[in-house]
Design a protein around this motif. Structure first.
Motif, PDB file in Angstrom:
ATOM      1  N   THR A  31      44.181  48.671  32.625  1.00 19.82           N
ATOM      2  CA  THR A  31      43.599  47.640  33.482  1.00 19.82           C
ATOM      3  C   THR A  31      42.246  48.091  34.007  1.00 19.82           C
ATOM      4  O   THR A  31      42.128  49.185  34.539  1.00 19.82           O
ATOM      5  N   TRP A  32      41.269  47.214  33.830  1.00 16.21           N
ATOM      6  CA  TRP A  32      39.965  47.439  34.417  1.00 16.21           C
ATOM      7  C   TRP A  32      39.744  46.410  35.527  1.00 16.21           C
ATOM      8  O   TRP A  32      40.253  45.307  35.475  1.00 16.21           O
ATOM      9  N   SER A  33      38.961  46.789  36.515  1.00 22.85           N
ATOM     10  CA  SER A  33      38.546  45.848  37.558  1.00 22.85           C
ATOM     11  C   SER A  33      37.035  45.723  37.514  1.00 22.85           C
ATOM     12  O   SER A  33      36.325  46.720  37.340  1.00 22.85           O
ATOM     13  N   MET A  34      36.551  44.490  37.674  1.00 24.62           N
ATOM     14  CA  MET A  34      35.099  44.291  37.697  1.00 24.62           C
ATOM     15  C   MET A  34      34.739  43.400  38.878  1.00 24.62           C
ATOM     16  O   MET A  34      35.471  42.493  39.249  1.00 24.62           O
ATOM     17  N   ASP A  35      33.599  43.707  39.492  1.00 30.00           N
ATOM     18  CA  ASP A  35      33.157  42.938  40.646  1.00 30.00           C
ATOM     19  C   ASP A  35      31.664  43.131  40.848  1.00 30.00           C
ATOM     20  O   ASP A  35      31.065  44.055  40.319  1.00 30.00           O
ATOM     21  N   PHE A  36      31.081  42.243  41.640  1.00 23.31           N
ATOM     22  CA  PHE A  36      29.666  42.313  41.984  1.00 23.31           C
ATOM     23  C   PHE A  36      29.506  42.780  43.415  1.00 23.31           C
ATOM     24  O   PHE A  36      30.350  42.527  44.274  1.00 23.31           O
ATOM     25  N   MET A  37      28.429  43.479  43.668  1.00 23.26           N
ATOM     26  CA  MET A  37      28.024  43.866  45.021  1.00 23.26           C
ATOM     27  C   MET A  37      26.548  43.513  45.141  1.00 23.26           C
ATOM     28  O   MET A  37      25.863  43.365  44.128  1.00 23.26           O
ATOM     29  N   HIS A  38      26.081  43.372  46.357  1.00 22.45           N
ATOM     30  CA  HIS A  38      24.641  43.163  46.536  1.00 22.45           C
ATOM     31  C   HIS A  38      24.168  43.907  47.773  1.00 22.45           C
ATOM     32  O   HIS A  38      24.934  44.190  48.686  1.00 22.45           O
ATOM     33  N   ALA A  39      22.883  44.251  47.747  1.00 23.17           N
ATOM     34  CA  ALA A  39      22.252  44.950  48.867  1.00 23.17           C
ATOM     35  C   ALA A  39      20.793  44.501  48.932  1.00 23.17           C
ATOM     36  O   ALA A  39      20.317  43.749  48.078  1.00 23.17           O
ATOM     37  N   HIS A  40      20.100  44.956  49.967  1.00 23.41           N
ATOM     38  CA  HIS A  40      18.706  44.559  50.171  1.00 23.41           C
ATOM     39  C   HIS A  40      17.807  45.787  50.162  1.00 23.41           C
ATOM     40  O   HIS A  40      18.172  46.843  50.670  1.00 23.41           O
ATOM     41  N   LEU A  41      16.620  45.606  49.611  1.00 22.86           N
ATOM     42  CA  LEU A  41      15.607  46.649  49.640  1.00 22.86           C
ATOM     43  C   LEU A  41      14.870  46.592  50.975  1.00 22.86           C
ATOM     44  O   LEU A  41      15.027  45.649  51.750  1.00 22.86           O
ATOM     45  N   SER A  42      14.053  47.586  51.224  1.00 19.10           N
ATOM     46  CA  SER A  42      13.327  47.627  52.499  1.00 19.10           C
ATOM     47  C   SER A  42      12.317  46.492  52.627  1.00 19.10           C
ATOM     48  O   SER A  42      11.957  46.094  53.729  1.00 19.10           O
ATOM     49  N   ASP A  43      11.857  45.939  51.498  1.00 18.10           N
ATOM     50  CA  ASP A  43      10.910  44.826  51.566  1.00 18.10           C
ATOM     51  C   ASP A  43      11.600  43.467  51.642  1.00 18.10           C
ATOM     52  O   ASP A  43      10.950  42.434  51.619  1.00 18.10           O
ATOM     53  N   GLY A  44      12.943  43.450  51.736  1.00 19.26           N
ATOM     54  CA  GLY A  44      13.679  42.210  51.922  1.00 19.26           C
ATOM     55  C   GLY A  44      14.271  41.615  50.658  1.00 19.26           C
ATOM     56  O   GLY A  44      15.085  40.715  50.721  1.00 19.26           O
ATOM     57  N   ARG A  45      13.855  42.096  49.489  1.00 19.68           N
ATOM     58  CA  ARG A  45      14.417  41.574  48.247  1.00 19.68           C
ATOM     59  C   ARG A  45      15.852  42.065  48.091  1.00 19.68           C
ATOM     60  O   ARG A  45      16.174  43.183  48.460  1.00 19.68           O
ATOM     61  N   SER A  46      16.706  41.234  47.520  1.00 19.05           N
ATOM     62  CA  SER A  46      18.090  41.655  47.314  1.00 19.05           C
ATOM     63  C   SER A  46      18.309  41.957  45.838  1.00 19.05           C
ATOM     64  O   SER A  46      17.711  41.335  44.965  1.00 19.05           O
ATOM     65  N   ILE A  49      41.699  42.804  32.190  1.00 18.60           N
ATOM     66  CA  ILE A  49      40.504  42.933  33.031  1.00 18.60           C
ATOM     67  C   ILE A  49      40.757  42.081  34.268  1.00 18.60           C
ATOM     68  O   ILE A  49      41.029  40.888  34.164  1.00 18.60           O
ATOM     69  N   ARG A  50      40.683  42.700  35.429  1.00 14.42           N
ATOM     70  CA  ARG A  50      40.966  42.027  36.701  1.00 14.42           C
ATOM     71  C   ARG A  50      39.649  41.737  37.413  1.00 14.42           C
ATOM     72  O   ARG A  50      38.779  42.601  37.504  1.00 14.42           O
ATOM     73  N   CYS A  51      39.522  40.498  37.924  1.00 15.41           N
ATOM     74  CA  CYS A  51      38.340  40.139  38.700  1.00 15.41           C
ATOM     75  C   CYS A  51      38.742  39.088  39.731  1.00 15.41           C
ATOM     76  O   CYS A  51      39.800  38.475  39.638  1.00 15.41           O
ATOM     77  N   ASP A  52      37.887  38.884  40.723  1.00 15.28           N
ATOM     78  CA  ASP A  52      38.171  37.854  41.718  1.00 15.28           C
ATOM     79  C   ASP A  52      37.727  36.497  41.169  1.00 15.28           C
ATOM     80  O   ASP A  52      37.223  36.395  40.065  1.00 15.28           O
ATOM     81  N   ASN A  53      37.916  35.457  41.947  1.00 15.00           N
ATOM     82  CA  ASN A  53      37.547  34.111  41.516  1.00 15.00           C
ATOM     83  C   ASN A  53      36.166  33.732  42.014  1.00 15.00           C
ATOM     84  O   ASN A  53      35.951  32.619  42.456  1.00 15.00           O
ATOM     85  N   GLY A  54      35.252  34.645  41.947  1.00  7.43           N
ATOM     86  CA  GLY A  54      33.915  34.388  42.458  1.00  7.43           C
ATOM     87  C   GLY A  54      33.119  33.467  41.559  1.00  7.43           C
ATOM     88  O   GLY A  54      33.469  33.221  40.403  1.00  7.43           O
TER      89      GLY A  54
END
Length: 173
Positions: free
Chosen positions: A92-107, A152-157
């Protein structure tokens, strides 16, 4: 010192109060979802009466027309099934997305794929935009390197509702 007229004041009931009460009752019967503000605005702007909002609200409350504030309904969800414990590598694999922001505001976004058996990070893809074709390419690279997993496990995003990704999953099954 307070004036004696304050102690001996008795309000003068206007004959208009009954007319205001009738107007409010008719409005609330006709429009059951209207609260005080909509009723008052209708009386003021549509019907053209120039009554003070405090006076109309006092009569509105005396008639017990106050609408109950409905609490937000919470969605009752069923208890999720217990996660199956994988018995070997590549089960079983799990996959997901994450996000963050740079210092100039871009994500930026990260696409992570993890093997659930030994918690090994199989792939991390980083970019400002990760379309479905890029996700498929990353998964194909990992499958070429490690072999095809059983699940492959993932959320319903919203990231996984692409037709391209659904076709890829059907072809891999």
């Amino acid at each position: 010192m307070i004036s004696e007229t304050c102690y001996r004041y008795s309000p003068k009931l206007s004959s208009e109060n009954e007319f205001i009460a009738d107007c409010l009752i008719n409005l609330t019967e006709e429009h059951r979802n209207w609260g005080f503000k909509l009723c008052f605005l209708h009386l003021r702007n549509v019907q053209g009466y120039k009554w003070n909002h405090k006076r109309v609200y006092r009569i509105y409350c005396e008639l017990w027309l106050n609408l109950r504030i409905k609490p937000k309904r919470r969605i009752k969800r069923k208890k999720p099934d217990k996660l199956s414990v994988p018995t070997c590598i590549n089960h079983t694999w799990s996959m997901d997305f994450m996000h963050a922001h740079l210092s100039d505001g871009r994500s930026f976004r990260l696409f992570n794929v993890i093997d659930d058996y030994n918690r090994e990070g199989l792939g991390i893809d980083v970019d400002f935009s990760l379309p479905a074709s890029r996700v498929i390419r990353a998964l194909d690279q990992i499958i070429e390197w490690r072999g095809k997993p059983f699940n492959i496990r993932c959320d319903n995003g919203p990231e996984y509702i692409s037709d391209l990704l659904a076709k890829w999953a059907e072809n891999m099954a």
